[in-house]
Design a protein around this motif. Structure first.
Motif, PDB file in Angstrom:
ATOM      1  N   LYS A  61       0.828  -1.205   0.000  1.00 39.51           N
ATOM      2  CA  LYS A  61       0.000   0.000   0.000  1.00 39.51           C
ATOM      3  C   LYS A  61       0.868   1.265   0.000  1.00 39.51           C
ATOM      4  N   PHE A  65       0.698   4.368  -2.659  1.00 34.11           N
ATOM      5  CA  PHE A  65       0.284   5.654  -2.114  1.00 34.11           C
ATOM      6  C   PHE A  65       1.304   6.743  -2.449  1.00 34.11           C
ATOM      7  N   GLY A 135      -3.526   8.096   4.443  1.00 32.07           N
ATOM      8  CA  GLY A 135      -2.155   7.610   4.300  1.00 32.07           C
ATOM      9  C   GLY A 135      -1.141   8.482   4.997  1.00 32.07           C
ATOM     10  N   PHE A 460      -4.135   1.638  -2.370  1.00 34.97           N
ATOM     11  CA  PHE A 460      -3.897   1.913  -0.946  1.00 34.97           C
ATOM     12  C   PHE A 460      -5.183   1.731  -0.131  1.00 34.97           C
TER      13      PHE A 460
END
Length: 566
Positions: A61, A65, A135, A460
């Motif tokens: 992820k 991201f 994130g 993500f």
């Protein structure tokens, strides 16, 4: 079923792509004007798949991201840096004010409700519809030395709070700006009248023989006519005919002529006699008007069989940047050239006489190849379609940004850094700005940016959804209805105050005010709703600068939220 479950757990990439595919499909479904949107759909599908208790390695992820953040920065970089030192500084300050209102409102409500860091990040990202904060916040929690157990608990609650607040964040923002916004500014009727007056002001040409375009995105056409009207009883030169047309409010060009059976490419001094056939080029609304001034349209296949070219030109020449559309059209090298569209950071800008051209704007121009190829270098860089992306720039740009991001300074006992997320975003901003200054440097096609943006973020989000799936239901029970109501406050209050501040303090015209509010909150859906409600594309003039500032600040607030709430 056991075989499928074992397959998913041993090959986590399979459920990730299942989540992406189903999420994008559900995100496209609509009931009237309502849609969950791609990001929310991917998250919810991920939560459903996550009930199978699938472990996914963390780096997957993070890689995607970082790619997403770099693409976002690359897209808005030109507008971001230009706005900081250009005529758009008023809109920059407004965007900062709205972004601060979003941050302060969320922190205040989180303090009142006693929310932890994870709940606050989810609340902010959902209510302000800025998914990237998930994130950035998660990344920052690792950087400040939070324990593994605390981080896991916080991380699991983020998507829950996000899902609960995102729906109103999207729908509510569009409703408030498109419906309540005009009422706050005097009513929809008054806003429409002011917008029409502003369009008229911006469309007044200072060049008497060169009328302004009416609106954006009107197609350019080439049509053939037979010159039979009384005007042609006296032969006229091409130059005289084009000036005659301009006097009638039509900016048209004579491109080809059939005279005495021969087809010629005319010069300004070429004489047109009654009975000759001519090809005119220009915007369709001028050509399809009353034909009595010239004669009947003819379908002369041979006469119309000639190449016309449409190309995109990025404004890089200092002599053109700062011009209005009207002034540009007045240049000699623009003879025979029609401006079909203006793109500014992915947003269509109205083609009006007083629309100011900025470095990095991409103009779509149409004309004969020799005219187009002569005019384009005078304006800037011919941005011809390509399928190649500069992956050297992407790879090294993200690498350098992340290295800068992990460097930290201590404020008290707390280490503070941009984090790898913030570093990748800033690197993208710089690379995008450099590309607008040196167009041959680091080209990334818009289709590639779209893929990096959408796949990067949603990959993500898919992993977040799958990994938090087992605790999602208990999380909903934990945050419940109260989080939804708090989200309404966090979405609505900054927008309502933004409309008031834009009108009372910044003195923005209503259409520009609403566009600035939508841009500051980076809500593209609201921009479309505003434009539909007032029947004009003018709000886009307030959207581009504020969107660049808002996108950057709102994402970076993820760092601030962790530091304040932690």
């Amino acid at each position: 079923m056991e075989w499928l479950l074992d397959t998913f757990r041993n090959n986590p990439s399979i459920p990730i792509f299942l989540t992406i595919g189903l999420g994008f499909w559900i995100g496209q479904l609509k009931y009237k004007t309502f849609s969950l949107g791609t990001v929310t759909s991917v998250l919810l599908v991920g939560v459903l798949v996550g009930q199978l208790d699938i472990e996914i390695p963390g780096p997957i992820k993070n890689v995607f991201f970082l790619m997403f953040l770099f693409a976002i920065g690359y897209s808005v970089g030109p507008q971001f840096f230009r706005a900081l030192r250009g005529s758009g500084i008023k809109q920059v300050i407004f965007a900062v004010v709205v972004c601060v209102l979003c941050l302060v409102t969320t922190i205040a409500m989180a303090k009142i409700m006693g929310y932890n860091v994870g709940e606050t990040i989810g609340l902010f990202s959902g209510a302000q519809t800025i998914s990237a904060v998930i994130g950035v916040g998660t990344d920052t929690m690792s950087a400040v030395g939070m324990s593994a157990a605390d981080k896991k608990a916080m991380t699991d609650i983020i998507p829950v709070a996000y899902a609960v607040t995102y729906v109103f964040g999207t729908i509510g923002s569009a409703y408030l700006l498109a419906n309540l916004g005009p009422l706050m500014l005097g009513g929809l009727k008054k806003v429409k009248a002011d917008t029409a007056a502003l369009e008229k002001e911006m469309n007044e040409s200072s060049i008497k023989d060169d009328p302004a375009y009416i609106t954006a995105n009107r197609p350019v056409a080439f049509r053939a006519y037979k010159a039979t009207s009384d005007f042609f009883k006296t032969p006229h030169s091409v130059d005289e005919i084009e000036k005659h047309l301009a006097g009638q409010g039509r900016r048209l060009f004579v491109e080809r002529v059939r005279t005495d059976g021969n087809i010629v490419s005319p010069t300004p001094s070429t004489i047109i006699n009654q009975g000759d056939e001519v090809v005119l080029s220009g915007r369709r609304e001028f050509i399809v008007e009353d034909e009595s001034w010239i004669g009947p349209e003819v379908n002369d296949a041979e006469l119309l069989n000639f190449p016309a070219e449409q190309i995109n030109v990025m404004i890089t020449k200092k002599t053109v940047a700062g011009m209005t559309v009207d002034q540009l059209r007045g240049q000699k090298y623009m003879y025979g050239i029609s401006i079909k569209a203006i793109d500014r950071g992915g947003v269509a800008i109205p083609v009006l006489a007083k629309t100011m051209l900025e470095p990095g704007d991409t103009l779509t121009i149409v004309g004969l190849p020799q005219d187009v190829n002569s005019a384009a270098p005078q304006m800037g860089y011919v941005d011809r379609p390509t399928t190649k992306s500069n992956l050297i720039l992407v790879g090294l740009g993200i690498f350098i940004g992340c290295i800068i991001g992990v460097l930290s300074v201590k404020i008290g006992n707390v280490p503070v850094s941009l984090s790898t997320s913030g570093g990748a975003l800033i690197s993208g901003l710089v690379c995008g700005w450099l590309r607008s200054r040196r167009p041959s440097f680091g080209g990334i096609p818009s289709s590639s940016l779209w893929l990096m943006n959408n796949l990067g973020l949603n990959m993500f989000i898919a992993v977040i959804g799958i990994t938090s799936g087992p605790s999602f239901v208990s999380g909903i029970e934990q945050v419940g209805l109260s989080m939804f109501l708090v989200g309404i406050v966090c979405t609505s209050l900054p927008l309502i105050l933004g409309v008031i501040i834009g009108a009372k303090i910044f003195k923005f015209r209503p259409a520009i005010n609403l566009g600035c509010c939508a841009g500051s909150r980076t809500t593209t859906a609201s921009l479309g709703a505003i434009q539909e409600a007032i029947g004009s594309t003018l709000p886009a003039m307030g959207y581009t600068v504020t969107y660049a500032i808002g996108n950057t600040l709102l994402i970076m607030w993820g760092v601030v939220l962790v530091l304040v709430m932690g």
